[in-house]
Design an enzyme around this catalytic site. Structure first.
Site, mmCIF file in Angstrom:
data_model
loop_
_atom_site.group_PDB
_atom_site.id
_atom_site.type_symbol
_atom_site.label_atom_id
_atom_site.label_comp_id
_atom_site.label_asym_id
_atom_site.label_seq_id
_atom_site.Cartn_x
_atom_site.Cartn_y
_atom_site.Cartn_z
ATOM 1 N N ALA B 95 52.154 93.568 99.323
ATOM 2 C CA ALA B 95 52.610 93.875 100.679
ATOM 3 C C ALA B 95 54.119 94.065 100.748
ATOM 4 C CB ALA B 95 52.194 92.745 101.617
ATOM 5 N N LYS B 96 54.823 93.501 99.764
ATOM 6 C CA LYS B 96 56.288 93.617 99.691
ATOM 7 C C LYS B 96 56.938 93.268 101.020
ATOM 8 C CE LYS B 96 55.996 96.809 95.782
ATOM 9 N NZ LYS B 96 54.553 97.114 95.730
ATOM 10 N N ARG B 97 56.502 92.154 101.620
ATOM 11 C CA ARG B 97 57.034 91.717 102.890
ATOM 12 C C ARG B 97 58.338 90.951 102.698
ATOM 13 N NH1 ARG B 97 53.457 94.990 104.027
ATOM 14 N NH2 ARG B 97 51.894 94.674 105.641
#
Lengths: 275, 275
Positions: B95-97
């Site tokens: 998700a690379k949040r």
């Protein structure tokens, strides 16, 4: 929305206020939280009350994602509601996305085609090919994280390279080669007022999205003093200070009052700085 | 899933393969794409065919988000399907949040409580308080972006500070003070095989998620030579090379064959390196 229209809206409404729709069901009034469709109904009331005083809305995706598919659905309907009823509002998906090229392309499609927002916030760490897929959509914007207002901004964003340039400046310098001032803005935190002078040296004409006014601290006067340019060049966000001004039945009225107060301050600052 | 169980699964299945569920309806076989519930049905067939050969699945959120609420729903059901039928699989939400503290907390809740995945990929740019809200969930992991495999990784990740240390190393060094090797991994791109020696100097015991083997290039032998440690310490991902091995009716069989081939290579490498 293109830059000219955004600036016209700012001048007409005498406001560069962005209202952050960080809608948290634990913080919204009980009579809404316990009713049907709470996220959408809360947002709709907030939007109706604040729309005269702001030029932009910024839903932060985290708040909607935390409810999975139902949250996405409420987000989609919120955006559609703004677009139908207040088409002069600039809508920012605060998503802080960024992935390899073909994946960023999918994010771009979901935000610019499916949700049809005006802008999305993007994280810079993965570099050019993670950002450029968001560019080239007419009248759509990338808002790149440059200098954030949180404590952790000091961990990496201020690291100086061998020439003494801090990372956030390198992010602005490099990325300004990827897109013009008519499709890229920067997130610049407001808790560090005088930093705006440094930012304006590397981004003299860019619009800046300023997240840190209101509950996160930061002085509006300082931001304007160092950051405002001839066509304003600022969108200043307030979330909690407006949308959670009251958690009683008067929440929407109180939100409108807080937005109106900020708009009055902004009107005075626009008058004195832009004439 | 804790580290010990993950390592036991790797040893038992003789595989450190992660299958990337980057499900793109434009690339899946026509008979699935035109049928009911295409994303979930494609995923289910891929999972059933590949589960014997891998230890992890990694859906990239972008692919699901591009369908809004319906995509989230398909993702939720995919994760539930894996957890019910293959409980020994480690599930990574790619998700690379990363956002300010109270917002990252919401992302953590949605991924670790609502979706109940084992790990989430996180972008480091905003620093410590954007990462720590994901920590402290028992048996859950943060996988922090360190060195990515895309071209844009050269824009910022290799910038050397005044002491000559590249940014990706500083990201690993600093973040290793926030969490131990039992709850933080790093994304390290595989197109730069010899870089793994540098990474192992700063992250001697960390698990590394390696995205760049297969369609993105990168040699499995090189990754293992420089990156494998005594309990393996590697999860190597392949997405397109497996899930799009065929776009005919045999897509699942062919996906299983490709996964099986990679598993056989991994089994040999595990034997020769770990004995």
């Amino acid at each position: 929305m293109n830059r000219q229209t955004l600036v016209e809206n700012i001048r007409r409404k005498k406001s560069f206020l962005c209202v952050g729709l960080d809608t948290d069901p634990l913080k919204i009034p009980a009579h809404i939280a316990n009713g049907p469709d709470p996220i959408f109904n809360f947002n709709r009331a907030i939007i109706d009350a604040t729309a005269p005083y702001c030029v932009a809305y910024k839903p932060n995706l985290a708040f909607y994602e935390s409810f999975g598919a139902a949250g996405w659905d409420a987000l989609e309907r919120t955006i559609a509601y703004i677009k139908t009823n207040y088409p002069d509002q600039f809508i920012i998906a605060d998503a802080k996305r960024g992935d390899i090229g073909n994946t960023s392309k999918l994010y771009a499609r979901s935000f610019f085609e499916h949700l049809d927002v005006d802008a999305i916030t993007v994280a810079p760490y993965m570099g050019e090919d993670s950002v450029t897929p968001f560019l080239g959509y007419p009248e759509k914007w990338v808002i790149l994280l440059a200098l954030t207002s949180n404590k952790g901004s000091h961990d990496f964003q201020f690291i100086r390279d061998e020439q003494g340039t801090p990372l956030f400046e390198t992010v602005i310098r490099k990325s300004s080669q990827w897109a013009g001032d008519d499709e890229m803005m920067y997130v610049v935190g407001a808790t560090q007022g005088s930093m705006f002078a440094d930012i304006r040296r590397v981004a003299p004409r860019s619009f800046l999205l300023v997240p840190g006014v209101g509950a996160q601290g930061g002085s509006l006067e300082e931001v304007v003093k160092y950051g405002m340019i001839s066509d304003c060049g600022l969108l200043v966000n307030s979330s909690r200070g407006i949308i959670y001004a009251s958690n009683g039945e008067d929440f929407a009225t109180r939100a409108g009052e807080e937005a109106s107060k900020l708009r009055d301050q902004m009107a005075a600052l626009l008058d004195s700085h832009l004439g």
